[in-house]
Design a protein around this motif. Sequence first.
Motif, PDB file in Angstrom:
ATOM      1  N   SER A   1      41.581  52.068  42.700  1.00  0.00           N
ATOM      2  CA  SER A   1      42.284  52.732  41.608  1.00  0.00           C
ATOM      3  C   SER A   1      41.741  52.331  40.240  1.00  0.00           C
ATOM      4  O   SER A   1      41.237  51.205  40.061  1.00  0.00           O
ATOM      5  N   ASP A   2      41.878  53.254  39.295  1.00  0.00           N
ATOM      6  CA  ASP A   2      41.526  52.943  37.902  1.00  0.00           C
ATOM      7  C   ASP A   2      42.475  51.879  37.339  1.00  0.00           C
ATOM      8  O   ASP A   2      42.173  51.236  36.324  1.00  0.00           O
ATOM      9  N   LYS A   3      43.600  51.710  37.999  1.00  0.00           N
ATOM     10  CA  LYS A   3      44.596  50.722  37.547  1.00  0.00           C
ATOM     11  C   LYS A   3      44.301  49.320  38.089  1.00  0.00           C
ATOM     12  O   LYS A   3      45.041  48.373  37.804  1.00  0.00           O
ATOM     13  N   GLN A   4      43.242  49.210  38.875  1.00  0.00           N
ATOM     14  CA  GLN A   4      42.892  47.912  39.457  1.00  0.00           C
ATOM     15  C   GLN A   4      42.421  46.931  38.378  1.00  0.00           C
ATOM     16  O   GLN A   4      41.546  47.256  37.576  1.00  0.00           O
ATOM     17  N   GLU A   5      43.002  45.749  38.395  1.00  0.00           N
ATOM     18  CA  GLU A   5      42.562  44.694  37.475  1.00  0.00           C
ATOM     19  C   GLU A   5      41.476  43.867  38.156  1.00  0.00           C
ATOM     20  O   GLU A   5      41.425  43.789  39.384  1.00  0.00           O
ATOM     21  N   PRO A   6      40.561  43.266  37.379  1.00  0.00           N
ATOM     22  CA  PRO A   6      39.469  42.477  37.968  1.00  0.00           C
ATOM     23  C   PRO A   6      39.994  41.385  38.891  1.00  0.00           C
ATOM     24  O   PRO A   6      41.003  40.746  38.611  1.00  0.00           O
ATOM     25  N   VAL A   7      39.292  41.188  40.016  1.00  0.00           N
ATOM     26  CA  VAL A   7      39.671  40.169  40.997  1.00  0.00           C
ATOM     27  C   VAL A   7      38.496  39.207  41.172  1.00  0.00           C
ATOM     28  O   VAL A   7      37.376  39.631  41.414  1.00  0.00           O
ATOM     29  N   ASP A   8      38.760  37.917  41.023  1.00  0.00           N
ATOM     30  CA  ASP A   8      37.739  36.890  41.206  1.00  0.00           C
ATOM     31  C   ASP A   8      38.096  36.094  42.459  1.00  0.00           C
ATOM     32  O   ASP A   8      39.012  35.279  42.457  1.00  0.00           O
ATOM     33  N   LEU A   9      37.349  36.354  43.546  1.00  0.00           N
ATOM     34  CA  LEU A   9      37.654  35.706  44.824  1.00  0.00           C
ATOM     35  C   LEU A   9      37.347  34.215  44.822  1.00  0.00           C
ATOM     36  O   LEU A   9      37.789  33.486  45.722  1.00  0.00           O
ATOM     37  N   GLU A  10      36.594  33.758  43.831  1.00  0.00           N
ATOM     38  CA  GLU A  10      36.284  32.333  43.758  1.00  0.00           C
ATOM     39  C   GLU A  10      37.448  31.549  43.155  1.00  0.00           C
ATOM     40  O   GLU A  10      37.465  30.321  43.206  1.00  0.00           O
ATOM     41  N   LYS A  11      38.392  32.275  42.559  1.00  0.00           N
ATOM     42  CA  LYS A  11      39.537  31.611  41.932  1.00  0.00           C
ATOM     43  C   LYS A  11      40.816  32.054  42.637  1.00  0.00           C
ATOM     44  O   LYS A  11      41.024  33.223  42.909  1.00  0.00           O
ATOM     45  N   GLY A  12      41.678  31.115  42.911  1.00  0.00           N
ATOM     46  CA  GLY A  12      42.966  31.413  43.516  1.00  0.00           C
ATOM     47  C   GLY A  12      42.856  31.759  44.994  1.00  0.00           C
ATOM     48  O   GLY A  12      41.771  31.767  45.590  1.00  0.00           O
ATOM     49  N   THR A  13      44.011  32.068  45.568  1.00  0.00           N
ATOM     50  CA  THR A  13      44.061  32.390  46.999  1.00  0.00           C
ATOM     51  C   THR A  13      44.837  33.674  47.279  1.00  0.00           C
ATOM     52  O   THR A  13      44.797  34.191  48.383  1.00  0.00           O
ATOM     53  N   THR A  14      45.537  34.190  46.286  1.00  0.00           N
ATOM     54  CA  THR A  14      46.310  35.423  46.440  1.00  0.00           C
ATOM     55  C   THR A  14      45.727  36.498  45.522  1.00  0.00           C
ATOM     56  O   THR A  14      45.496  36.253  44.335  1.00  0.00           O
TER      57      THR A  14
END
Length: 451
Positions: A93-106
């Motif tokens: 989606s255009d509403k998707q915010e950036p996701v950094d898999l190297e940070k956090g677990t959720t």
Amino acid sequence: MNISFENPDKINGLLTITVEESDYKDNVEKTLKDYQKKANVPGFRPGMVPMGLIKRQFGTSVKMEAVNKFIGEQIYKYVQDNKIPMLGDPLPSDKQEPVDLEKGTTYTFKFDIAVAPEFKCELSGHDKVDYYNITVDDALIDQQINMFASQAGKYEKAENYQENDSLKGDLRELDENGNTKEGGLTVEGAILMPSYIKVEDQKKLFENVKLGDIITFNPRKAYPDNDAEVSSLLKIEREQVAEHIGDFSFQLTEINHFQKHEVNQELFDTVYGKDAVKDEKGFREKIAEGLKAQLATDSDFRFIQDVRAHCEKKVGKVEFPDALLKRIMLANNKDKDQEFVDKNYDNSIKELTWHLIKEQLVAANNVKIEDADVKDAAKEAARAQFAQYGMNNVPEEYIEHYADDMLKKQESVQPMVDRAIDRKLTEILKGVVKLNPKEVSLDEFNKMMSE
């Protein structure tokens, strides 16, 4: 894991999925242990590479793969469990915010989902649809006999040329004075059919010729718009045709006259098998029987087209998530651009609308397809293929073998399934709607189909 679905306008859906560490942790650890067993790192024995090193090198990519796999499985499970009529694949989606898999677990992911529009299409005896019965008359039977006689015919040597004869002779290039050109082209045993020459003054040069005659003609003038024909006749490359635009002599060494087969017992046996037909009356009856079956298939094909037009008119304008479907179409055609999508979108929607209508008709009429139905559809296609070449007496084992080979090819299976569905649906709908029978000749039917 948490998953939710919003669909305020009924056709544009937004699916949100939140993935927690417990959803993918086990798969990540299992994959990393497999990597550890197989890793070949200088300074360490096989299987003894520290897990910390493995995680630094492969951890993020393995996590990404595990998360993506989990998301894909959960989306399609949710869609199936909740019976969402999804069109195409989900798109980020255009509403998707950036996701950094190297940070956090959720992590939270959002997907746009195109949802099929809601509409109802039902047919009953109140729906009137044309059904065209194609008349099998004497003229049509005569055409079929002529085709069989031509297919079984052969070329015979002749002394004088007649229309449609094939000529064989020696070609020699001439100079401007009409003499054999020194160093010019010579083609022995060249074959041509004057009836295919488009330019009349060149075609007339071959009228009433006989064996041994020498004809002077100009190949380039005879086939002004067909360099391929000229290059084939002169046995040269197409690029060389422009170098040979003068006259040629053609010394006629052989005339082959095509003779159609006589309508006799031998022809009957050739078409339908030995002694299956005993006389011309039986031959005509057998041809009529075959034509009726063949033309019934054509009539059924037209019927389902008319059913489609009737249903489309009945359903009217259907609203689709156009912007999202165009994105999906572009994603499915990565080698194309937006211009391709804009040019083909309307027709794609037209086909999609009919697909959705047909799904409803299939469900409403409880159309079930078995393996035997698919096999029958393949056999029908095989018979039609053989019939195109005038082969009407193909043994059943050959039809079976041809159909089996067809169904071994993955790309052929779905078209045969679709064909089987159409055949069964057509037969059922002929008993559901009110038929409006119309008698037409084959010429009238063909003209109608070409409009």
